[in-house]
Design an enzyme around this catalytic site. Structure first.
Site, PDB file in Angstrom:
ATOM      1  CG  ASP A 134      28.789 -33.772   8.205  1.00 16.90           C
ATOM      2  OD1 ASP A 134      28.543 -34.209   9.343  1.00 16.90           O
ATOM      3  OD2 ASP A 134      29.567 -32.835   7.904  1.00 16.90           O
TER       4      ASP A 134
ATOM      5  CE  LYS B  72      26.032 -30.190  13.674  1.00 16.12           C
ATOM      6  NZ  LYS B  72      26.939 -31.102  13.008  1.00 16.12           N
TER       7      LYS B  72
ATOM      8  CG  MET C 163      25.469 -23.882   3.512  1.00 12.94           C
ATOM      9  SD  MET C 163      26.128 -23.835   4.989  1.00 12.94           S
ATOM     10  CE  MET C 163      27.396 -22.678   4.955  1.00 12.94           C
TER      11      MET C 163
END
Length: 500
Positions: free
Chosen positions: A38, A60, A175
């Site tokens: 990642d 991502k 997040m």
């Protein structure tokens, strides 16, 4: 146990600090055939991958997936069914907002065996690095982990804000920066006190970590004003106020300082690690690369003649490493130096010799060639063979002095230093540096050659010693700090004194 063929390992790489990667994770990375990592997995974690391993970035960016999740799952399964060992390396913990559950279910449906290797999750690590305990005997006996950014395709939110507002403990939102204003307002509307302590930790455990604090009612405004960006963790609750007394990261002596290390990449890690432990944000900008010449005819001849030398002088740990590799290739070990007086220019070189079973007979108090000449004054060399094993471009002070005393000097180049072109991202990161460190005259010449006008001009220049300082001044740079001890420990001590 190492990685087995045909198995997928869902591995947590921790929150960013490479020191928080588990031993099991490092073991699997070192033996994997395929690594799918990642964006937030620490790059240093990949340093231990096999040279022939396939390493693929499937990270991502927010709102911009590089590789579709379904494609990641298909690729893992296909590789395992081909008999390859696969590490799916994920930031934090794979089962804490890491989609590890989805990936495990996809592998199970495909009949592929898998194992889960937990990692240190950012919701615990980032607050800890910020001096915020997510639980505390007086403030919070419970902690809730919440996603601050749900799947946008959901018809409605699965988060019960009223239950969270009543929750008798700490709230940790992952997040959560992009939707911080909405989330904070939802908590307040549901009954959470606007005056509750809150903190947002940007790039937790990583270089450049910073923390902003405010009340729940004003934290979104504070974050916007301070320009806080993802990745970040949001903490809400009384424990956030503990930071004032428990913040430890910022108290390290080089906290908030960006330091550029210009040593060759192979030698930079120890210095970078030391500076990082002192709180610095380290930018590795290697200006040189070491090219060993251990297989040259000159070196092979010197190795063959080792038992005949009366004096062997080594002037760097690099030289020690290349010499002993050449000795090993010739079937020799430390006993080949039994007849010689062994001289080392400084403690780093002496330590490298000691690791290989040799205690240097001569180590000068000052770590420059002139001091080694003085230290050798009582060693008889007239008419005797002397091996000077060092870099190809070294100064002629030592061989000239020994020849003037009548020694038969073999000046053998064990390695040469060549220009290393730094990566663009490292050059960019170096522009805001507080300190530029130089450990040799070759790092000076080569960095200036490589960077030209992009050499950071506002940083304070730190030199390891007078020879390097001369090279810096000849290049038109001012030396702000010079180490009293001309080795890495001396350089670090001088930098600390200046920063303090």
């Amino acid at each position: 146990m190492s990685a087995r063929a045909g198995v997928v390992y869902l591995v947590g790489a921790g929150p960013g600090d490479p020191g928080l990667i588990t031993a099991r994770a490092l073991e699997l990375i070192a033996s994997a055939d395929l690594i799918l990592h990642d964006r937030l997995a620490p790059r240093a974690a990949l340093d231990g991958a096999r040279a022939d391993a396939e390493v693929v970035d499937v990270g991502k960016e927010p709102g911009n997936p590089t590789v579709d999740q379904g494609e990641i799952e298909r690729r893992m399964a296909a590789a395992a069914l081909e008999g390859r060992s696969v590490v799916r390396l994920k930031g934090g913990d794979p089962f804490v907002f890491g989609r590890g559950g989805e990936e495990g279910e996809a592998l199970a449906a495909a009949g592929v065996p898998f194992e889960v290797v937990p990692g240190v999750t950012a919701g615990v690590a980032a607050p800890a690095y910020a001096g915020i305990p997510v639980t505390h005997r007086d403030d919070a006996s419970a902690v809730a982990f919440v996603t601050g950014h749900e799947d946008p395709e959901k018809a409605e939110s699965a988060i019960d804000w009223e239950a969270l507002a009543r929750f008798p403990g700490t709230l940790v939102l992952y997040m959560g920066v992009k939707r911080l204003a909405e989330n904070a307002e939802a908590l307040v509307k549901a009954g959470r006190d606007r005056g509750d302590a809150a903190a947002v930790i940007e790039r937790g455990t990583m270089p450049g970590q910073r923390t902003v604090t405010a009340s729940l009612g004003t934290i979104a405004e504070t974050v916007e004003r301070e320009g806080v960006r993802a990745p970040a963790i949001v903490v809400v609750g009384a424990v956030a106020a503990r930071r004032e007394s428990l913040a430890w990261l910022e108290r390290r002596p080089l906290a908030g300082k960006r330091v550029v290390v210009t040593r060759a990449r192979a030698q930079a890690s120890a210095l970078a690690r030391t500076l990082g432990e002192l709180g610095a944000e380290v930018v590795e900008l290697p200006a040189i690369r070491i090219e060993p010449r251990g297989d040259s005819a000159e070196v092979r001849r010197a190795v063959h003649d080792l038992p005949s030398y009366a004096l062997v002088c080594l002037t760097s740990p690099n030289g020690v490493e290349v010499l002993f590799e050449a000795m090993s290739a010739a079937g020799l070990d430390a006993r080949a130096l039994a007849n010689a007086t062994v001289a080392a220019i400084g403690p780093g070189t002496a330590a490298a010799l000691r690791e290989r079973g040799i205690v240097a007979d001569v180590v000068p108090e000052r770590f420059v060639a002139e001091s080694l000449v003085e230290a050798l004054a009582e060693v008889p060399v007239k008419g005797r063979p002397v091996l000077l094993a060092r870099a190809a471009e070294a100064r002629d002070v030592l061989p000239r002095a020994l020849r003037e005393r009548g020694a038969a000097v073999d000046d053998v180049a064990l390695y040469e230093t060549v220009v290393e072109q730094p990566e663009a991202a490292a050059i960019e990161a170096a522009q805001g540096a507080d300190y530029l460190t130089f450990t040799s005259s070759s790092t000076v010449r080569n960095l200036i050659s490589a960077l030209g006008e992009r050499l950071p001009r506002d940083a304070r220049v730190v030199s390891i010693g007078p020879v390097t300082s001369t090279a810096l001044r000849e290049a038109g740079l001012e030396v702000d700090v010079e180490a009293e001890r001309h080795d890495i420990d001396g350089l670090v001590a001088a930098l600390l004194a200046d920063a303090g």
